[in-house]
Scaffold this motif. Structure first.
Motif, mmCIF file in Angstrom:
data_model
loop_
_atom_site.group_PDB
_atom_site.id
_atom_site.type_symbol
_atom_site.label_atom_id
_atom_site.label_comp_id
_atom_site.label_asym_id
_atom_site.label_seq_id
_atom_site.Cartn_x
_atom_site.Cartn_y
_atom_site.Cartn_z
ATOM 1 N N SER A 113 -19.838 2.245 -8.005
ATOM 2 C CA SER A 113 -20.160 1.074 -7.196
ATOM 3 C C SER A 113 -19.243 0.992 -5.976
ATOM 4 N N PRO A 114 -19.782 0.605 -4.803
ATOM 5 C CA PRO A 114 -18.930 0.432 -3.623
ATOM 6 C C PRO A 114 -17.804 -0.570 -3.832
ATOM 7 N N LEU A 115 -18.032 -1.592 -4.669
ATOM 8 C CA LEU A 115 -16.982 -2.575 -4.914
ATOM 9 C C LEU A 115 -15.857 -1.994 -5.770
ATOM 10 N N VAL A 116 -16.203 -1.115 -6.699
ATOM 11 C CA VAL A 116 -15.166 -0.421 -7.473
ATOM 12 C C VAL A 116 -14.348 0.473 -6.545
ATOM 13 N N ILE A 117 -15.035 1.158 -5.642
ATOM 14 C CA ILE A 117 -14.351 1.997 -4.662
ATOM 15 C C ILE A 117 -13.397 1.144 -3.816
ATOM 16 N N ALA A 118 -13.882 -0.019 -3.368
ATOM 17 C CA ALA A 118 -13.049 -0.909 -2.554
ATOM 18 C C ALA A 118 -11.799 -1.330 -3.317
ATOM 19 N N GLY A 119 -11.967 -1.695 -4.584
ATOM 20 C CA GLY A 119 -10.815 -2.091 -5.389
ATOM 21 C C GLY A 119 -9.806 -0.961 -5.529
ATOM 22 N N GLY A 120 -10.299 0.240 -5.778
ATOM 23 C CA GLY A 120 -9.401 1.390 -5.900
ATOM 24 C C GLY A 120 -8.666 1.683 -4.609
ATOM 25 N N LEU A 121 -9.375 1.620 -3.497
ATOM 26 C CA LEU A 121 -8.750 1.868 -2.200
ATOM 27 C C LEU A 121 -7.626 0.873 -1.928
ATOM 28 N N ILE A 122 -7.868 -0.401 -2.200
ATOM 29 C CA ILE A 122 -6.888 -1.436 -1.878
ATOM 30 C C ILE A 122 -5.707 -1.420 -2.847
ATOM 31 N N VAL A 123 -5.998 -1.463 -4.143
ATOM 32 C CA VAL A 123 -4.922 -1.570 -5.141
ATOM 33 C C VAL A 123 -4.002 -0.357 -5.091
ATOM 34 N N PHE A 124 -4.577 0.821 -5.132
ATOM 35 C CA PHE A 124 -3.731 2.019 -5.148
ATOM 36 C C PHE A 124 -3.184 2.343 -3.763
ATOM 37 N N GLY A 125 -3.820 1.815 -2.722
ATOM 38 C CA GLY A 125 -3.245 1.928 -1.395
ATOM 39 C C GLY A 125 -1.963 1.119 -1.268
ATOM 40 N N LEU A 126 -1.973 -0.096 -1.822
ATOM 41 C CA LEU A 126 -0.764 -0.921 -1.806
ATOM 42 C C LEU A 126 0.352 -0.295 -2.643
ATOM 43 N N PRO A 248 0.059 5.143 7.756
ATOM 44 C CA PRO A 248 -1.255 5.150 8.408
ATOM 45 C C PRO A 248 -2.408 5.300 7.431
ATOM 46 N N PHE A 249 -2.196 6.061 6.365
ATOM 47 C CA PHE A 249 -3.245 6.230 5.364
ATOM 48 C C PHE A 249 -3.424 4.952 4.541
ATOM 49 N N VAL A 250 -2.317 4.240 4.326
ATOM 50 C CA VAL A 250 -2.398 2.946 3.633
ATOM 51 C C VAL A 250 -3.237 1.969 4.448
ATOM 52 N N VAL A 251 -2.973 1.902 5.743
ATOM 53 C CA VAL A 251 -3.732 1.003 6.617
ATOM 54 C C VAL A 251 -5.219 1.365 6.585
ATOM 55 N N TYR A 252 -5.521 2.645 6.665
ATOM 56 C CA TYR A 252 -6.918 3.087 6.626
ATOM 57 C C TYR A 252 -7.583 2.655 5.331
ATOM 58 N N ARG A 253 -6.887 2.843 4.202
ATOM 59 C CA ARG A 253 -7.440 2.465 2.897
ATOM 60 C C ARG A 253 -7.730 0.966 2.844
ATOM 61 N N LEU A 254 -6.799 0.158 3.329
ATOM 62 C CA LEU A 254 -6.985 -1.291 3.289
ATOM 63 C C LEU A 254 -8.154 -1.727 4.166
ATOM 64 N N VAL A 255 -8.240 -1.161 5.356
ATOM 65 C CA VAL A 255 -9.340 -1.521 6.260
ATOM 66 C C VAL A 255 -10.677 -1.129 5.661
ATOM 67 N N LEU A 256 -10.771 0.088 5.117
ATOM 68 C CA LEU A 256 -12.026 0.546 4.519
ATOM 69 C C LEU A 256 -12.377 -0.288 3.293
ATOM 70 N N GLY A 257 -11.395 -0.595 2.460
ATOM 71 C CA GLY A 257 -11.653 -1.402 1.272
ATOM 72 C C GLY A 257 -12.160 -2.786 1.617
ATOM 73 N N ILE A 258 -11.523 -3.437 2.599
ATOM 74 C CA ILE A 258 -11.960 -4.776 3.020
ATOM 75 C C ILE A 258 -13.359 -4.720 3.623
ATOM 76 N N ALA A 259 -13.646 -3.665 4.400
ATOM 77 C CA ALA A 259 -14.977 -3.513 4.987
ATOM 78 C C ALA A 259 -16.046 -3.374 3.906
ATOM 79 N N LEU A 260 -15.731 -2.633 2.848
ATOM 80 C CA LEU A 260 -16.698 -2.459 1.760
ATOM 81 C C LEU A 260 -16.947 -3.779 1.026
ATOM 82 N N ILE A 261 -15.890 -4.553 0.822
ATOM 83 C CA ILE A 261 -16.063 -5.860 0.176
ATOM 84 C C ILE A 261 -16.935 -6.764 1.045
ATOM 85 N N TRP A 262 -16.712 -6.719 2.352
ATOM 86 C CA TRP A 262 -17.503 -7.544 3.266
ATOM 87 C C TRP A 262 -18.957 -7.110 3.283
#
Length: 269
Positions: A113-126, A248-262
């Motif tokens: 699911s895109p939302l699972v992907i978003a969660g993984g990107l954000i949590v493990f990015g942080l 920079p990769f952390v920032v990318y992950r957070l932006v992509l994760g937030i975009a997927l949630i939106w």
């Protein structure tokens, strides 16, 4: 498959396989944002062959030394740092192999699911951000203990969740255990070799007994583009992180994760 699809999928695989931004997430998202048909398992195998060839070629000297020393250690002729590194790669691969067999059905289902992907990107990015900010170790991959290798291997099993990133979570674990950035990245890249072999092997098993025409031109092109982009990615990433680090990769992950949630937050998919 047309040439644009071949090129895009190959470059996405080659770049994201080794960057801490999740290759599985990006390969899942490509068809979400396009009207392309699924590329199929045969093409996936070709892409993995390209990535595998790149990492083996890049670390060819290390792999020759590790293999020779490992064989000597098996024969009871001593265990030097190359042999220990080879043993630690084997040890760290076991958890992800067992987890893959145990949770394959779940991974192929709701975890895509895109939302699972978003969660993984954000949590493990942080978590990657924390590891890179707070832990500036001095050890390299040759200074790992078997306990370190096991912890990194257990962390690697989390990469079965799309969005986590195999390279990202193993680098995070390495940094938290006191490795420097280059050491964490290099051990992560070495770990990718058996993982890609295992993943490709599972895909080949899925192809056994299937029949159909094979587009050899697409397969060769996919493997070639994937291999070239992966090789360049490994080289420039190791140079890049010495100067700038992981942020920079952390920032990318957070932006992509937030975009997927939106985009998908109101959708059950």
């Amino acid at each position: 498959m047309d040439w644009l699809q071949i090129f895009v999928l190959s470059i996405v695989q080659g770049l994201t396989e080794f960057l801490p931004i999740s290759s599985s997430a990006h390969l899942i998202l490509v068809p979400v944002f396009t009207d392309w048909d699924d590329q199929g398992l045969v093409f996936d195998v070709a892409l993995h062959i390209g990535s595998l060839s790149a990492v083996v070629l890049y670390f060819r000297h290390e792999l020759v030394g590790m293999t020779a020393s490992w064989c000597r250690s098996v024969a009871g002729k001593g265990c030097d740092e190359d042999a220990r590194l080879a043993w630690w790669v084997i040890l760290a691969t076991i958890p992800v192999g067992l987890a893959g067999l145990a949770f394959q059905d779940a991974i192929e289902g709701i975890m895509r699911s895109p939302l699972v992907i978003a969660g993984g990107l954000i949590v493990f990015g942080l978590l990657l951000a924390y590891a890179d900010w707070r832990r500036r170790g001095t050890r390299n991959e040759y200074h790992l203990s078997w306990q370190d290798a096991l912890w990194i291997g257990l962390a690697q099993a989390l990469a079965l969740i799309p969005g986590t990133s195999r390279s990202g979570i193993t680098m995070t674990a390495g940094l938290l255990l006191g490795l420097n950035r280059e050491g964490a990245a290099r051990f992560s890249f070495l770990l990718s070799i058996p993982v890609i072999v295992l993943a490709g092997g599972l895909e080949i098993v899925g192809l056994v007994g299937t029949a159909g025409p094979v587009d050899w031109g697409a397969l060769v092109a996919g493997a070639l583009f994937s291999g070239i982009s992966a090789y360049l990615c490994i080289h420039f990433f190791l140079v890049f992180i010495k100067r700038i680090g992981m942020q920079p990769f952390v920032v990318y992950r957070l932006v992509l994760g937030i975009a997927l949630i939106w985009l998908f937050g109101g959708s059950p998919s």
